[in-house]
Design a protein around this motif. Sequence first.
Motif, short mmCIF file in Angstrom:
data_model
loop_
_atom_site.label_atom_id
_atom_site.label_comp_id
_atom_site.label_asym_id
_atom_site.label_seq_id
_atom_site.Cartn_x
_atom_site.Cartn_y
_atom_site.Cartn_z
N ARG B 266 0.81 -1.22 0.00
CA ARG B 266 0.00 0.00 0.00
C ARG B 266 0.85 1.27 0.00
N ILE B 267 2.16 1.09 0.13
CA ILE B 267 3.04 2.26 0.18
C ILE B 267 3.30 2.76 -1.24
N PRO B 268 3.09 4.07 -1.48
CA PRO B 268 3.35 4.61 -2.82
C PRO B 268 4.79 4.34 -3.25
N GLY B 269 4.96 3.84 -4.45
CA GLY B 269 6.30 3.60 -4.97
C GLY B 269 6.82 2.21 -4.65
N ILE B 270 6.15 1.49 -3.78
CA ILE B 270 6.57 0.12 -3.47
C ILE B 270 5.64 -0.84 -4.19
N GLY B 271 6.20 -1.60 -5.12
CA GLY B 271 5.42 -2.58 -5.88
C GLY B 271 5.58 -3.96 -5.29
N LEU B 272 5.01 -4.94 -5.99
CA LEU B 272 5.04 -6.30 -5.48
C LEU B 272 6.47 -6.82 -5.35
N THR B 273 7.31 -6.50 -6.37
CA THR B 273 8.69 -7.00 -6.34
C THR B 273 9.47 -6.41 -5.17
N SER B 274 9.35 -5.08 -5.00
CA SER B 274 10.08 -4.45 -3.90
C SER B 274 9.59 -4.97 -2.55
N ALA B 275 8.27 -5.17 -2.43
CA ALA B 275 7.74 -5.67 -1.17
C ALA B 275 8.33 -7.04 -0.85
#
Lengths: 258, 354
Positions: B266-275
Amino acid sequence: MIFMSKWNFIDTTYIYDGSFEGVLSAINKVLNTREIPYLITSINHYVPDLFKNTLIIETEDENNKLIEFLKQSDEIYYTIYLAFFSKSADKEMIILKYIVYYDKYKRDLVNMKHLDVVINLNKISKEVAYECHKFKGFLRFSELKSKILYAEFEPQNDIVSLIYKHFQDRLPNEFFIINDILRNKAILCHKNEVMIVDSSSIDRSFILKSQAENLFSDMWKGFFKAIAIEERTNRRCQMNFMPKRFWKHLTEMEKDDE
Amino acid sequence: MTNICIYDCKYCINRRTNRIERAIFTPEEIAEITINFYRRNYIEGLFLSSGIIKNPDYTMLKIYETVKLLREKYKFYGYIHVKGIPGASQELVKKTGLLVDRMSVNIELPSNTSLKLLAPDKNTDILADSLKYVSNEIKKDKNFVRAGQSTQMIIGASDDTDHKILTLSQNMYKKLNLKRVYYSAYVPVNQDNLLPALVEPPLVRENRLYQADWLLRFYNFNVDELFGVDDPNFNYQIDPKSNWAIRNLNKFPMEINTVSYDELIRIPGIGLTSANKIIKARKYKKLTFEDLKKMHISLKRAHYFITCNGKYEVSTNMFDKKILTNTLALESNTQQKDQKYVQLSLFGEDDIHE
């Protein structure tokens, strides 16, 4: 890292034969002796250095134990395998350092994404994977008079042996040739038979195209122009998907002779 | 297959009443071209669309003949995506569906009213029935349209709001099990009383809709979370997730080292890969901003919304609804393209002819 104190750093350059099995043999020696050489380099790139000892590494027939060890994680083995084909001059040492850490941390290493050792290997491996992926899409074949399909390209990384399988699946009954003209290395495929040859002796100006070839390449160029929607032109987006370095051997980007 | 068409949809360049050159391929010609393009690695597969020639059944028959040739005579096993022709017999659709990877039926416009107005030859019920039929057949037989069904609608040719469009998408994803909805920015090719006088295609709006579509499918968002009560359209200068975060600042800043995966995405700029990278790496170490940067996790937007070990990287003054809105709008790429367009009411008295 503390565990590194159990290893000896020696002032020797290991020279291997340039093959993947060769570099594994060198790394096998490192793991067995617990001695880390100053450099591992292939015979093709070796630059003599007066101040370092050298040791020629014989390529062992059986690197099976090491391969088994690495294959405990499919992801890790594959990452290392791809990295070997990288253009990076440091690839052997990057792979070596990774394997030394792998010896300690085993499969967990793949998750330690903050370590330089992991970042460096993943970086070069990813570059190779990216280029393979792009060329699977951007390789263009021409049909020759003999009905052979022929493609040329100039990859930054040595990927011709990594992409041919994709085309074997695609063209199961055809005879095709993929020629890396930077390295003068071509792969010849016909059904299940594969051969890698030195292509430096081929005079490329003599390669004759089939009669139908111009018809289809012209149609393709026409189609490529016709489907463009002018109002949606976005050069930056185009270059994101199709970086300019891939344009050189693309049929649709050829300058028309007229 | 052909740009011949018996219909007269207002927005389409191939509408029956446009005076343009018309051409048509035979099934053999299409098959021959496809297989030869494929051998040369020009293409990965075939996307076959068509104007309506004679009637829906005839058109669908030609499409069926083409794919049959490709599969059976030319032994082409690459990807085929065909347009399902609304109104064609179920028998034809069924036979075709067993040979192709994807079939799509364009719903064209986001509401019944706009469809009636701009594409009077097309019927909402028939479109819905086509989609439902394919959806049901897919459930029965996994070899039928095995890469699933998708649809497409035009954005900006009607005054439907983003909220309306995405609610429709959400419902279609749920009820019809669609793989994708495509949002196609309206490109003005015809002049007509009923069409808006757009200067440029609404490409930024299209991009925002795709971003929101991804939030619905992969980030567990519900449509209603993305819009305020009085706000049925996006602020195009900011991406939808950042928009949501700014209106829900009470949920932030989130501590990178402790929040769950569902919260991370849910954090802006954080996508599935980064998560996923964060989840994996933080097992071994408490992550700092330096670690995140080394792992190639983009902090351009995220750093307003996260803490690492309790530390906040930017000035705490930034953590304010208005300031964040302005900052993110300024920093976003949309500043480079000045989207000037006039969306006139379809039902207004304004004369939109020059």
